[in-house]
Design an enzyme around this catalytic site. Structure first.
Site, PDB file in Angstrom:
ATOM      1  N   HIS A   1       3.900  10.788   6.271  1.00 34.22           N
ATOM      2  CA  HIS A   1       3.353  10.544   7.613  1.00 34.22           C
ATOM      3  C   HIS A   1       4.415   9.935   8.521  1.00 34.22           C
ATOM      4  CE1 HIS A   1      -0.996  10.332   5.896  1.00 34.22           C
ATOM      5  NE2 HIS A   1      -0.597  11.573   6.154  1.00 34.22           N
TER       6      HIS A   1
ATOM      7  N   THR B   1      -5.608   6.329   8.193  1.00 29.33           N
ATOM      8  CA  THR B   1      -6.248   6.652   6.912  1.00 29.33           C
ATOM      9  C   THR B   1      -6.355   5.417   6.012  1.00 29.33           C
ATOM     10  OG1 THR B   1      -4.150   7.221   5.882  1.00 29.33           O
ATOM     11  CG2 THR B   1      -5.368   9.006   6.985  1.00 29.33           C
TER      12      THR B   1
ATOM     13  N   GLU C   1      -3.256  13.295   1.252  1.00 28.16           N
ATOM     14  CA  GLU C   1      -4.490  12.815   1.890  1.00 28.16           C
ATOM     15  C   GLU C   1      -5.252  14.009   2.455  1.00 28.16           C
ATOM     16  OE1 GLU C   1      -3.389   9.197   4.360  1.00 28.16           O
ATOM     17  OE2 GLU C   1      -4.371   8.405   2.580  1.00 28.16           O
TER      18      GLU C   1
ATOM     19  N   HIS D   1       0.837  -1.213   0.000  1.00 29.60           N
ATOM     20  CA  HIS D   1       0.000   0.000   0.000  1.00 29.60           C
ATOM     21  C   HIS D   1       0.866   1.255   0.000  1.00 29.60           C
ATOM     22  CE1 HIS D   1      -3.176  -2.766   0.950  1.00 29.60           C
ATOM     23  NE2 HIS D   1      -2.636  -3.099   2.101  1.00 29.60           N
TER      24      HIS D   1
ATOM     25  N   HIS E   1       6.038   6.846   6.260  1.00 34.62           N
ATOM     26  CA  HIS E   1       5.668   6.358   4.928  1.00 34.62           C
ATOM     27  C   HIS E   1       5.069   7.520   4.147  1.00 34.62           C
ATOM     28  CE1 HIS E   1       2.004   6.105   7.355  1.00 34.62           C
ATOM     29  NE2 HIS E   1       1.461   6.543   6.233  1.00 34.62           N
TER      30      HIS E   1
ATOM     31  N   HIS F   1       2.265   8.965   0.845  1.00 33.50           N
ATOM     32  CA  HIS F   1       1.102   8.795  -0.043  1.00 33.50           C
ATOM     33  C   HIS F   1       1.355   9.705  -1.231  1.00 33.50           C
ATOM     34  CE1 HIS F   1      -1.295   6.880   3.223  1.00 33.50           C
ATOM     35  NE2 HIS F   1      -0.523   7.641   3.988  1.00 33.50           N
TER      36      HIS F   1
HETATM   37  C1  LIG Z   1      -1.570  -0.425  13.436  1.00 38.41           C
HETATM   38  O1  LIG Z   1      -2.307  -0.448  12.258  1.00 38.41           O
HETATM   39  C2  LIG Z   1      -2.000   0.462  11.300  1.00 38.41           C
HETATM   40  C3  LIG Z   1      -2.487   0.267  10.018  1.00 38.41           C
HETATM   41  C4  LIG Z   1      -2.183   1.168   8.997  1.00 38.41           C
HETATM   42  C5  LIG Z   1      -1.382   2.255   9.252  1.00 38.41           C
HETATM   43  C6  LIG Z   1      -1.005   3.195   8.128  1.00 38.41           C
HETATM   44  C7  LIG Z   1      -2.082   4.219   7.841  1.00 38.41           C
HETATM   45  S1  LIG Z   1      -2.343   5.300   9.197  1.00 38.41           S
HETATM   46  C8  LIG Z   1      -1.718   6.650   8.397  1.00 38.41           C
HETATM   47  O2  LIG Z   1      -1.568   7.742   8.907  1.00 38.41           O
HETATM   48  N1  LIG Z   1      -1.403   6.387   7.112  1.00 38.41           N
HETATM   49  C9  LIG Z   1      -1.599   5.128   6.745  1.00 38.41           C
HETATM   50  O3  LIG Z   1      -1.359   4.731   5.605  1.00 38.41           O
HETATM   51  C10 LIG Z   1      -0.923   2.474  10.540  1.00 38.41           C
HETATM   52  O4  LIG Z   1      -0.182   3.580  10.708  1.00 38.41           O
HETATM   53  C11 LIG Z   1      -0.189   4.130  11.993  1.00 38.41           C
HETATM   54  C12 LIG Z   1      -1.201   1.579  11.566  1.00 38.41           C
HETATM   55 ZN   LIG Z   2      -0.278   7.519   5.962  1.00 39.30          ZN
END
Ligand SMILES: COc1ccc(C[C@H]2SC(=O)NC2=O)c(OC)c1
Ligand SMILES: [Zn+2]
Length: 261
Positions: free
Chosen positions: A119, A199, A106, A64, A94, A96
């Protein structure tokens, strides 16, 4: 199965609520930030990120996004201050991003989106024993959001983009030690803050969001390297490039967005 969500027509953000009813919750993220409707809160102090004893471990492609993980076994890399009542430990960061020429942030600002959004994910290790526990608890996480706009080359982003070929396929991971994410921060740490969620699924409503007002600049060339990543595994026949991995803004539902100075 539970985790076939994605950003495509068949499994994208508008369908996530079927498997993850929290998608229609009261504090979902991201949101559109409308600056002139904000209350400036003088009680909000500055945020203080301290990443100097950088403890990055690896960089990985989870299908992702691409994430750099940190050793969060102690308080070497933390963020303090601002809306936070404890130090929050850096766990990972990570990105986006969009497709070629498209925007991919986002959060949006007065309806405008940026090319990409970084992020930096932190968790409250004072109140919770594990990251996983914090990620399901209200305000267990603090995510620092930084907008990326296209412009000149970013002086330090090449350290990350040069490593992306090593994690081309979903499920790949490679060593990535000693990276200090301080180099990705803009000069001003003025921010907006509000209570929101992850998100992506499972969309837990566990995040204190801190969005920096000042974007950083990266070149289109640097950004295009993220689109070389695949959301498919090495063993799969179909090769799908990772792009437009962003959730659109969600209803504010009466939440207040506060502004630092
Ligand atoms: C513990 O389960 C999770 C699952 C997904 C994410 C990633 C999400 S959350 C964000 O801000 N951006 C993203 O893509 C995560 O990150 C804290 C924590
Ligand atoms: Zn994110």
């Amino acid at each position: 199965s539970g985790n076939n969500w994605g950003y495509g027509k068949e499994n994208g953000p508008s369908l996530w609520h079927k498997q993850y009813p929290t998608a229609k919750g009261s504090r979902q993220s991201p949101i559109d930030i409308v600056p002139h409707q904000l209350s400036h809160d003088p009680s909000l102090g500055p945020i203080v990120p301290n990443y100097d004893q950088c403890t990055s471990l690896n960089i990985s492609n989870n299908g992702h996004s691409v994430a750099v993980e940190f050793d969060d076994s102690d308080d070497r890399s933390v963020i303090r201050g601002g809306p936070l009542d404890n130090p929050y430990r850096l766990k990972q960061f990570h990105f986006h991003w969009g497709g070629k020429g498209c925007h991919g942030s986002e959060h949006t600002v007065a309806g405008n989106s940026y090319a990409s959004e970084l992020h930096l994910v932190h968790w409250n290790a004072v109140k919770y024993k594990t990251y996983e526990e914090a990620a399901t608890a209200p305000n267990g996480l603090a995510v620092l959001g930084i907008f990326l706009q296209t412009g000149d080359d970013h002086r330090w982003l090449h350290t990350i983009t040069d490593a992306l070929y090593m994690v081309k396929f979903k499920g790949s991971v490679t060593d990535f030690k000693g990276f200090n994410p301080k180099c990705l921060l803009p000069s001003s740490l003025h921010y907006w803050t509000y209570l929101g969620s992850l998100t992506t699924p499972p969309l837990h409503e566990s995040v204190i969001w801190i969005i920096l007002k000042e974007p950083i600049s990266v070149s289109e060339r640097q950004l295009s390297k993220f689109r070389m990543l695949l959301s498919t595994g090495e063993e799969e026949d179909q090769r799908i490039h990772m792009e437009n991995n962003f959730r659109p803004p969600q209803p504010l539902k009466g939440r207040r967005v506060r502004s630092s100075v």
